[in-house]
Design a protein around this motif. Structure first.
Motif, PDB file in Angstrom:
ATOM      1  N   PHE A   9       0.682  -1.240  -0.318  1.00 17.12           N
ATOM      2  CA  PHE A   9      -0.091   0.293   0.185  1.00 17.12           C
ATOM      3  C   PHE A   9       0.442   1.251  -0.151  1.00 17.12           C
ATOM      4  O   PHE A   9       0.515   1.968  -1.009  1.00 17.12           O
ATOM      5  CB  PHE A   9      -0.566  -0.123   1.225  1.00 17.12           C
ATOM      6  CG  PHE A   9      -1.621   1.412   1.497  1.00 17.12           C
ATOM      7  CD1 PHE A   9      -2.564   1.495   0.462  1.00 17.12           C
ATOM      8  CD2 PHE A   9      -0.933   2.004   2.805  1.00 17.12           C
ATOM      9  CE1 PHE A   9      -3.444   2.946   1.081  1.00 17.12           C
ATOM     10  CE2 PHE A   9      -1.938   3.163   2.244  1.00 17.12           C
ATOM     11  CZ  PHE A   9      -2.978   3.604   2.282  1.00 17.12           C
ATOM     12  N   ARG A  10       1.765   1.316   0.499  1.00 17.33           N
ATOM     13  CA  ARG A  10       3.003   2.615   1.372  1.00 17.33           C
ATOM     14  C   ARG A  10       3.249   2.547  -0.016  1.00 17.33           C
ATOM     15  O   ARG A  10       3.749   3.770  -0.748  1.00 17.33           O
ATOM     16  CB  ARG A  10       3.732   2.443   1.953  1.00 17.33           C
ATOM     17  CG  ARG A  10       5.397   3.688   2.186  1.00 17.33           C
ATOM     18  CD  ARG A  10       6.146   3.197   3.415  1.00 17.33           C
ATOM     19  NE  ARG A  10       6.485   1.922   2.982  1.00 17.33           N
ATOM     20  CZ  ARG A  10       7.279   2.149   4.319  1.00 17.33           C
ATOM     21  NH1 ARG A  10       7.115   2.072   4.982  1.00 17.33           N
ATOM     22  NH2 ARG A  10       8.157   0.893   4.359  1.00 17.33           N
ATOM     23  N   ALA A  13       1.192   4.254  -3.018  1.00 16.71           N
ATOM     24  CA  ALA A  13       0.908   5.581  -2.387  1.00 16.71           C
ATOM     25  C   ALA A  13       1.812   6.409  -2.684  1.00 16.71           C
ATOM     26  O   ALA A  13       1.385   7.140  -3.398  1.00 16.71           O
ATOM     27  CB  ALA A  13       0.262   5.550  -1.274  1.00 16.71           C
ATOM     28  N   GLN A  16       2.270   6.197  -7.017  1.00 19.13           N
ATOM     29  CA  GLN A  16       1.196   6.698  -7.496  1.00 19.13           C
ATOM     30  C   GLN A  16       0.628   5.745  -9.120  1.00 19.13           C
ATOM     31  O   GLN A  16       0.252   6.465  -9.957  1.00 19.13           O
ATOM     32  CB  GLN A  16       0.962   8.025  -8.231  1.00 19.13           C
ATOM     33  CG  GLN A  16       0.975   8.648  -7.095  1.00 19.13           C
ATOM     34  CD  GLN A  16       0.772  10.795  -7.117  1.00 19.13           C
ATOM     35  OE1 GLN A  16       1.142  11.076  -8.423  1.00 19.13           O
ATOM     36  NE2 GLN A  16       0.035  11.003  -6.345  1.00 19.13           N
ATOM     37  N   LEU A  47      -9.349   2.843  -0.748  1.00 19.41           N
ATOM     38  CA  LEU A  47      -8.278   3.897  -0.793  1.00 19.41           C
ATOM     39  C   LEU A  47      -7.642   4.897  -1.035  1.00 19.41           C
ATOM     40  O   LEU A  47      -6.925   5.297  -1.757  1.00 19.41           O
ATOM     41  CB  LEU A  47      -7.234   2.896  -0.154  1.00 19.41           C
ATOM     42  CG  LEU A  47      -7.544   1.495   1.139  1.00 19.41           C
ATOM     43  CD1 LEU A  47      -6.041   0.621   1.345  1.00 19.41           C
ATOM     44  CD2 LEU A  47      -7.951   2.523   2.122  1.00 19.41           C
ATOM     45  N   PHE A  48      -7.820   3.754  -3.063  1.00 23.15           N
ATOM     46  CA  PHE A  48      -7.055   4.159  -4.216  1.00 23.15           C
ATOM     47  C   PHE A  48      -8.313   5.116  -4.869  1.00 23.15           C
ATOM     48  O   PHE A  48      -9.152   4.124  -5.215  1.00 23.15           O
ATOM     49  CB  PHE A  48      -6.237   4.085  -4.703  1.00 23.15           C
ATOM     50  CG  PHE A  48      -5.105   3.184  -4.166  1.00 23.15           C
ATOM     51  CD1 PHE A  48      -3.847   4.411  -4.205  1.00 23.15           C
ATOM     52  CD2 PHE A  48      -5.485   2.220  -3.064  1.00 23.15           C
ATOM     53  CE1 PHE A  48      -3.075   4.313  -3.323  1.00 23.15           C
ATOM     54  CE2 PHE A  48      -4.200   2.247  -2.803  1.00 23.15           C
ATOM     55  CZ  PHE A  48      -2.881   3.384  -2.528  1.00 23.15           C
ATOM     56  N   SER A  56      -5.176   7.915  -7.169  1.00 20.23           N
ATOM     57  CA  SER A  56      -4.514   8.679  -6.129  1.00 20.23           C
ATOM     58  C   SER A  56      -5.392   8.231  -4.625  1.00 20.23           C
ATOM     59  O   SER A  56      -5.966   7.733  -4.462  1.00 20.23           O
ATOM     60  CB  SER A  56      -4.888  10.697  -6.595  1.00 20.23           C
ATOM     61  OG  SER A  56      -6.015  10.528  -7.347  1.00 20.23           O
ATOM     62  N   LEU A  57      -5.027   8.999  -3.628  1.00 20.86           N
ATOM     63  CA  LEU A  57      -5.123   8.127  -2.533  1.00 20.86           C
ATOM     64  C   LEU A  57      -6.471   9.201  -2.056  1.00 20.86           C
ATOM     65  O   LEU A  57      -6.790   9.732  -1.962  1.00 20.86           O
ATOM     66  CB  LEU A  57      -4.500   8.489  -1.409  1.00 20.86           C
ATOM     67  CG  LEU A  57      -3.039   7.563  -1.898  1.00 20.86           C
ATOM     68  CD1 LEU A  57      -2.316   8.561  -0.376  1.00 20.86           C
ATOM     69  CD2 LEU A  57      -3.322   6.407  -0.441  1.00 20.86           C
ATOM     70  N   THR A  58      -7.326   8.388  -1.309  1.00 15.51           N
ATOM     71  CA  THR A  58      -8.538   8.703  -1.051  1.00 15.51           C
ATOM     72  C   THR A  58      -8.422   9.270   0.253  1.00 15.51           C
ATOM     73  O   THR A  58      -7.061   8.720   1.060  1.00 15.51           O
ATOM     74  CB  THR A  58      -9.871   7.541  -0.444  1.00 15.51           C
ATOM     75  OG1 THR A  58      -9.691   7.130   0.215  1.00 15.51           O
ATOM     76  CG2 THR A  58      -9.937   6.833  -2.359  1.00 15.51           C
ATOM     77  N   GLY A  61      -7.215   6.492   3.122  1.00 11.65           N
ATOM     78  CA  GLY A  61      -6.157   6.066   1.946  1.00 11.65           C
ATOM     79  C   GLY A  61      -5.027   7.040   2.800  1.00 11.65           C
ATOM     80  O   GLY A  61      -4.259   6.291   2.787  1.00 11.65           O
ATOM     81  N   LYS A  62      -5.524   8.590   2.705  1.00  8.40           N
ATOM     82  CA  LYS A  62      -4.439   9.520   3.110  1.00  8.40           C
ATOM     83  C   LYS A  62      -4.077   9.312   4.718  1.00  8.40           C
ATOM     84  O   LYS A  62      -3.428   8.983   4.939  1.00  8.40           O
ATOM     85  CB  LYS A  62      -4.689  10.737   2.763  1.00  8.40           C
ATOM     86  CG  LYS A  62      -4.934  11.113   1.932  1.00  8.40           C
ATOM     87  CD  LYS A  62      -5.031  12.722   1.414  1.00  8.40           C
ATOM     88  CE  LYS A  62      -5.553  12.451  -0.287  1.00  8.40           C
ATOM     89  NZ  LYS A  62      -5.320  14.292  -0.163  1.00  8.40           N
ATOM     90  N   LEU A  65      -2.513   5.398   5.526  1.00 13.36           N
ATOM     91  CA  LEU A  65      -0.151   6.083   4.859  1.00 13.36           C
ATOM     92  C   LEU A  65       0.221   6.205   6.279  1.00 13.36           C
ATOM     93  O   LEU A  65       0.418   5.789   6.606  1.00 13.36           O
ATOM     94  CB  LEU A  65      -0.713   6.696   3.698  1.00 13.36           C
ATOM     95  CG  LEU A  65       0.972   7.071   3.381  1.00 13.36           C
ATOM     96  CD1 LEU A  65       1.290   5.801   2.823  1.00 13.36           C
ATOM     97  CD2 LEU A  65       0.869   8.219   2.095  1.00 13.36           C
TER      98      LEU A  65
END
Length: 294
Positions: A9-10, A13, A16, A47-48, A56-58, A61-62, A65
């Motif tokens: 996930f990281r 992110a 991208q 999450l994206f 991009s992160l939702t 998601g942010k 992160l």
């Protein structure tokens, strides 16, 4: 959630892109996509944002992160500490150093440290104060040199050197014969400065705010030889640490009327684990610390 999912996930992110994340992780792209889908299903959250032009992160998601970075850093710290308890020392020092110190103060220290600890690997990154601080907080560096007045609460710092910022002019400049320079005099001239994010620039910006003025910056560069050349030819003045000026530079340094001292510190993450190798470097730096002036 497991650590592998969070690492995938990281990476997504940061890159991208599922494809670029897979390349960075050295795994197949479908494995990354599957891990993210499974993570979203477990959390029952998206999450994206997935769009034709990229991802991009939702907002969710942010938020994740932020937690993922802390959890992964804690896991890395725990793994390192356990290895060291078993006698498997990592043997690497990752240190960030601003360019002025990296060019003129640290080379003999780094060579002497390597001579004492030849089994340890040194990885040195040059960067601005802000960049080094961010890399420390993200765990991309173990140690970093920053100015004491700019230490954030997330970091622990220890002063190892006190240096004076000096007005630097060409030999033909009218200020070359002065015993000291007032802030108003300094800021009335066109300046040659480091770019934003470097401690040199942050100090000058602070001095300008204290003087209630706006600096007239004619040149911005992080290349110290270029700064010297521009100043020597009379196209501007600057302020540098005394250690930077060599006898053949044909430059003159003058203190500010109210001396500007910098307490330079070695910093590390307050909640992070400092390995034996990094502790050895900090202790070595303490040994090199100049004695206090009388």
């Amino acid at each position: 959630m497991d650590l592998k999912q969070l690492r995938y996930f990281r990476a997504v992110a940061a890159q991208q892109s599922f494809t670029r994340a897979a390349e960075q992780l050295h795994v197949a792209q479908p494995a990354v996509s599957m891990a993210i889908r499974k993570l979203e299903q477990q959390l029952e959250l998206t999450l994206f944002h997935r769009q034709d032009r990229g991802i991009s992160l939702t907002d969710e998601g942010k938020r994740l992160l932020h937690h993922a970075e802390r959890l992964l850093q804690a896991a890395d710290d725990a793994e390192l500490e356990m290895r060291e308890l078993k006698g498997l020392r990592q043997g690497e020092v990752r240190v960030g150093i601003p360019s002025m110190l990296g060019s003129y103060y640290f080379p003999p220290i780094l060579m002497a440290f390597h001579h004492r600890y030849p089994q340890l690997r040194l990885s040195v990154v040059e960067g601005g104060t802000w960049q080094l601080q961010q890399m420390l907080e993200r765990g991309e560096l173990d140690l970093g040199v920053i100015v004491a007045e700019f230490v954030p609460p997330e970091l622990t710092a220890e002063v190892f050197l006190r240096e004076q910022m000096l007005v630097t002019v060409g030999r033909q400049h009218p200020y070359a014969t002065l015993a000291q320079v007032e802030l108003e005099q300094f800021f009335s001239e066109e300046l040659v400065m480091f770019k934003e994010g470097y401690f040199h620039r942050k100090v000058v910006d602070r001095l300008a705010a204290e003087a209630g003025t706006q600096p007239r910056i004619g040149f911005e560069t992080n290349l110290i030889p270029l700064i010297k050349s521009i100043v020597r030819q009379g196209f501007g003045i600057s302020t540098l640490l005394g250690m930077v000026i060599q006898p053949d530079d044909e430059l003159v340094t003058i203190p500010f009327a109210e001396p500007v001292w910098l307490d330079l510190s070695i910093a590390w993450r307050r909640e992070g684990y400092l390995s034996h190798a990094n502790r050895a470097f900090v202790e070595f730096l303490r040994e090199q610390r100049p004695p206090p002036a009388d």
